[in-house]
Motif scaffolding. Structure first.
Motif, PDB file in Angstrom:
ATOM      1  N   GLY A  72       0.786  -1.220   0.000  1.00  0.00           N
ATOM      2  CA  GLY A  72       0.000   0.000   0.000  1.00  0.00           C
ATOM      3  C   GLY A  72       0.822   1.275   0.000  1.00  0.00           C
ATOM      4  N   LEU A  73       2.129   1.174  -0.170  1.00  0.00           N
ATOM      5  CA  LEU A  73       2.985   2.347  -0.205  1.00  0.00           C
ATOM      6  C   LEU A  73       3.111   2.848  -1.642  1.00  0.00           C
ATOM      7  N   PRO A  74       3.321   4.149  -1.838  1.00  0.00           N
ATOM      8  CA  PRO A  74       3.359   4.712  -3.200  1.00  0.00           C
ATOM      9  C   PRO A  74       4.443   4.073  -4.058  1.00  0.00           C
ATOM     10  N   HIS A  75       4.065   3.746  -5.290  1.00  0.00           N
ATOM     11  CA  HIS A  75       5.020   3.139  -6.210  1.00  0.00           C
ATOM     12  C   HIS A  75       6.223   4.050  -6.428  1.00  0.00           C
ATOM     13  N   ALA A  76       5.966   5.353  -6.541  1.00  0.00           N
ATOM     14  CA  ALA A  76       7.055   6.301  -6.770  1.00  0.00           C
ATOM     15  C   ALA A  76       8.047   6.293  -5.614  1.00  0.00           C
ATOM     16  N   ASP A  77       7.556   6.168  -4.383  1.00  0.00           N
ATOM     17  CA  ASP A  77       8.452   6.143  -3.230  1.00  0.00           C
ATOM     18  C   ASP A  77       9.276   4.860  -3.199  1.00  0.00           C
ATOM     19  N   LEU A  78       8.641   3.748  -3.546  1.00  0.00           N
ATOM     20  CA  LEU A  78       9.370   2.487  -3.604  1.00  0.00           C
ATOM     21  C   LEU A  78      10.488   2.554  -4.645  1.00  0.00           C
ATOM     22  N   ILE A  79      10.166   3.147  -5.798  1.00  0.00           N
ATOM     23  CA  ILE A  79      11.173   3.293  -6.855  1.00  0.00           C
ATOM     24  C   ILE A  79      12.311   4.194  -6.388  1.00  0.00           C
ATOM     25  N   GLN A  80      11.957   5.271  -5.728  1.00  0.00           N
ATOM     26  CA  GLN A  80      12.974   6.203  -5.252  1.00  0.00           C
ATOM     27  C   GLN A  80      13.946   5.521  -4.295  1.00  0.00           C
ATOM     28  N   GLU A  81      13.402   4.731  -3.367  1.00  0.00           N
ATOM     29  CA  GLU A  81      14.268   4.020  -2.432  1.00  0.00           C
ATOM     30  C   GLU A  81      15.116   2.982  -3.157  1.00  0.00           C
ATOM     31  N   GLY A  82      14.491   2.301  -4.122  1.00  0.00           N
ATOM     32  CA  GLY A  82      15.248   1.320  -4.898  1.00  0.00           C
ATOM     33  C   GLY A  82      16.368   1.961  -5.691  1.00  0.00           C
ATOM     34  N   ASN A  83      16.136   3.174  -6.197  1.00  0.00           N
ATOM     35  CA  ASN A  83      17.184   3.881  -6.939  1.00  0.00           C
ATOM     36  C   ASN A  83      18.376   4.205  -6.040  1.00  0.00           C
ATOM     37  N   VAL A  84      18.098   4.494  -4.782  1.00  0.00           N
ATOM     38  CA  VAL A  84      19.188   4.723  -3.828  1.00  0.00           C
ATOM     39  C   VAL A  84      20.032   3.454  -3.703  1.00  0.00           C
ATOM     40  N   GLY A  85      19.353   2.307  -3.596  1.00  0.00           N
ATOM     41  CA  GLY A  85      20.074   1.042  -3.527  1.00  0.00           C
ATOM     42  C   GLY A  85      20.877   0.770  -4.783  1.00  0.00           C
ATOM     43  N   LEU A  86      20.314   1.122  -5.949  1.00  0.00           N
ATOM     44  CA  LEU A  86      21.027   0.932  -7.214  1.00  0.00           C
ATOM     45  C   LEU A  86      22.303   1.766  -7.250  1.00  0.00           C
ATOM     46  N   MET A  87      22.219   3.000  -6.814  1.00  0.00           N
ATOM     47  CA  MET A  87      23.401   3.860  -6.812  1.00  0.00           C
ATOM     48  C   MET A  87      24.474   3.321  -5.855  1.00  0.00           C
ATOM     49  N   LYS A  88      24.053   2.776  -4.723  1.00  0.00           N
ATOM     50  CA  LYS A  88      25.013   2.167  -3.809  1.00  0.00           C
ATOM     51  C   LYS A  88      25.680   0.963  -4.460  1.00  0.00           C
ATOM     52  N   ALA A  89      24.875   0.183  -5.201  1.00  0.00           N
ATOM     53  CA  ALA A  89      25.426  -0.994  -5.870  1.00  0.00           C
ATOM     54  C   ALA A  89      26.440  -0.596  -6.933  1.00  0.00           C
ATOM     55  N   VAL A  90      26.121   0.425  -7.717  1.00  0.00           N
ATOM     56  CA  VAL A  90      27.041   0.886  -8.759  1.00  0.00           C
ATOM     57  C   VAL A  90      28.359   1.347  -8.129  1.00  0.00           C
ATOM     58  N   LYS A  91      28.270   2.044  -7.015  1.00  0.00           N
ATOM     59  CA  LYS A  91      29.475   2.538  -6.343  1.00  0.00           C
ATOM     60  C   LYS A  91      30.354   1.394  -5.876  1.00  0.00           C
ATOM     61  N   ARG A  92      29.747   0.285  -5.461  1.00  0.00           N
ATOM     62  CA  ARG A  92      30.510  -0.840  -4.897  1.00  0.00           C
ATOM     63  C   ARG A  92      30.806  -1.938  -5.916  1.00  0.00           C
ATOM     64  N   PHE A  93      30.301  -1.803  -7.124  1.00  0.00           N
ATOM     65  CA  PHE A  93      30.416  -2.861  -8.122  1.00  0.00           C
ATOM     66  C   PHE A  93      31.863  -3.049  -8.570  1.00  0.00           C
ATOM     67  N   ASP A  94      32.319  -4.297  -8.585  1.00  0.00           N
ATOM     68  CA  ASP A  94      33.667  -4.620  -9.023  1.00  0.00           C
ATOM     69  C   ASP A  94      33.575  -5.412 -10.332  1.00  0.00           C
ATOM     70  N   PRO A  95      33.950  -4.817 -11.458  1.00  0.00           N
ATOM     71  CA  PRO A  95      33.814  -5.511 -12.751  1.00  0.00           C
ATOM     72  C   PRO A  95      34.730  -6.715 -12.895  1.00  0.00           C
ATOM     73  N   ASP A  96      35.726  -6.824 -12.037  1.00  0.00           N
ATOM     74  CA  ASP A  96      36.672  -7.928 -12.147  1.00  0.00           C
ATOM     75  C   ASP A  96      36.185  -9.193 -11.454  1.00  0.00           C
ATOM     76  N   ARG A  97      35.027  -9.139 -10.824  1.00  0.00           N
ATOM     77  CA  ARG A  97      34.489 -10.326 -10.157  1.00  0.00           C
ATOM     78  C   ARG A  97      33.790 -11.267 -11.120  1.00  0.00           C
ATOM     79  N   GLY A  98      33.562 -10.842 -12.356  1.00  0.00           N
ATOM     80  CA  GLY A  98      32.893 -11.690 -13.337  1.00  0.00           C
ATOM     81  C   GLY A  98      31.404 -11.816 -13.135  1.00  0.00           C
ATOM     82  N   VAL A  99      30.806 -10.847 -12.452  1.00  0.00           N
ATOM     83  CA  VAL A  99      29.367 -10.865 -12.170  1.00  0.00           C
ATOM     84  C   VAL A  99      28.725  -9.658 -12.853  1.00  0.00           C
ATOM     85  N   ARG A 100      27.560  -9.855 -13.466  1.00  0.00           N
ATOM     86  CA  ARG A 100      26.861  -8.737 -14.085  1.00  0.00           C
ATOM     87  C   ARG A 100      26.254  -7.851 -13.008  1.00  0.00           C
ATOM     88  N   LEU A 101      26.172  -6.580 -13.301  1.00  0.00           N
ATOM     89  CA  LEU A 101      25.631  -5.611 -12.344  1.00  0.00           C
ATOM     90  C   LEU A 101      24.191  -5.929 -11.970  1.00  0.00           C
TER      91      LEU A 101
END
Length: 282
Positions: A72-101
Motif C-alpha cells: 500500500g505504499l506509493p510506487h514512486a516512493d518504492l522506486i525512489q528508495e530502490g534507486n538509492v540502492g542501485l546507486m550504492k550498488a554501482v558505487k561498490r560494483f567490481d567488474p573484475d568479479r565476473g558478475v553482471r551488475l
C-alpha cells in the motif's frame, strides 16, 4: 574502445507512468559495455560512466519495486528508495568479479526498499531481528491461498524461518487485522485494511535466479575453499561463530566445549580468519 551510448539526462516528468516509459527507453548494456563503464568508474572515478550504469538499470528498479505494491505504499516512493540502492550498488560494483551488475544490484535495491517498508509500517514493529524480518517478507507467499494456518503449518513456517510459532501466529494476525502505515496523517479517517495480498514469489524472478546462482557459486568456490584450508577445529569454530544465521556460539561456549580458555578460542578464530582471507584473495 567501447562505443559511447546515448544516455540523456531525463527532463522533469509529470507522473509515474511517464517516468516508467522514459526509463524503459534507456538502452540495455552489453557485457562488454558494462565492463568498460565499470572499469572507468573504478579506476578513474568517471561520474559519466556511473551515470550510464545507473540509467541503464533504472528499469530493473521499477520491476522490483512493482513487486512490493501490496504494502500500500506509493510506487514512486518504492522506486525512489530502490534507486538509492542501485546507486550504492554501482558505487561498490567490481567488474573484475565476473558478475553482471544486474545480479549484484539486486541485494542493494531490495535492501533499501525493505528498510523503507519497515520504517513505514506499524505492522513490522515486532520485526526487530533478522529472522523476524524474514518472516514479515515471506509469510504471505509461504502461506499461499490458505485462509488460515493450521498448527502444523505454523510449526513448519516457524522452523523454516527460524522464529517462534507464536511469532508466526502474531504476524498472521497483524496481516489480517489491516493495520496502517505510520506516516498516515492524523486527520485521515480512512480505516481500510492495508493491502498485502500481492507479495511476489521472488524465487521465480530471473534476476533472483541469477543472484542465487552467483551466491551459490561464490560460496562453493570461495568460502568452501577457504574453509578447507583450515584444520578441523579452526573450521568448526569459524562456522559456529560466523556462518550460522541465528544463535552463533559464544567464545565461552566454545571454550567450555574444547576445554580451553575463551582467549585461546579468540586467538584460534583470529588466526583462522587471517588464513581464510589470504585464501580468498589468492
Amino acid at each position: 574502445m567501447t562505443q559511447a551510448l546515448a544516455f540523456p539526462v531525463p527532463n522533469a516528468l509529470g507522473n509515474i507512468d511517464q517516468y516508467v516509459q522514459a526509463v524503459n527507453r534507456y538502452p540495455l548494456l552489453t557485457d562488454e559495455q558494462e565492463h568498460s563503464l565499470a572499469l572507468r568508474l573504478k579506476h578513474d572515478n568517471d561520474l559519466d560512466a556511473a551515470r550510464q550504469l545507473v540509467l541503464s538499470h533504472l528499469r530493473l528498479v521499477v520491476s522490483i519495486a512493482r513487486n512490493y505494491l501490496g504494502y500500500g505504499l506509493p510506487h514512486a516512493d518504492l522506486i525512489q528508495e530502490g534507486n538509492v540502492g542501485l546507486m550504492k550498488a554501482v558505487k561498490r560494483f567490481d567488474p573484475d568479479r565476473g558478475v553482471r551488475l544486474v545480479s549484484f544490484a539486486m541485494h542493494w535495491i531490495k535492501a533499501e526498499i525493505h528498510e523503507y517498508i519497515v520504517r513505514n509500517w506499524r505492522m513490522v514493529k515486532i520485526a526487530t531481528t533478522k529472522a523476524q524480518r524474514k518472516l514479515f517478507f515471506n509469510l504471505r507467499s509461504m502461506k499461499g491461498d490458505v485462509a488460515s494456518l493450521s498448527p502444523e503449518d505454523v510449526e513448519g513456517i516457524a522452523a523454516k524461518l527460524g522464529v517462534k510459532p507464536e511469532e508466526v501466529v502474531e504476524m498472521e494476525t497483524r496481516f489480517a487485522g489491516g493495520e496502517v502505515a505510520i506516516d498516515r496523517s492524523h486527520d485521515d479517517d480512512d480505516d481500510r485494511a492495508a493491502p498485502i495480498d500481492w507479495l511476489a514469489d521472488e524465487s521465480a524472478e530471473p534476476v533472483e535466479v541469477l543472484e542465487a546462482a552467483e551466491t551459490e557459486r561464490l560460496h562453493d568456490e570461495g568460502l568452501r575453499g577457504a574453509l578447507a584450508s583450515l584444520d578441523e577445529r579452526s573450521r568448526a569454530i569459524v562456522q559456529r561463530r560466523w556462518l550460522v544465521e541465528d544463535n552463533p556460539a559464544t567464545l565461552h561456549e566454545l571454550a567450555a566445549e574444547y576445554g580451553v580458555s575463551a582467549e585461546r578460542i579468540r586467538q584460534i578464530e583470529v588466526k583462522a580468519m587471517q588464513k581464510m582471507k589470504l585464501a580468498l584473495s589468492a
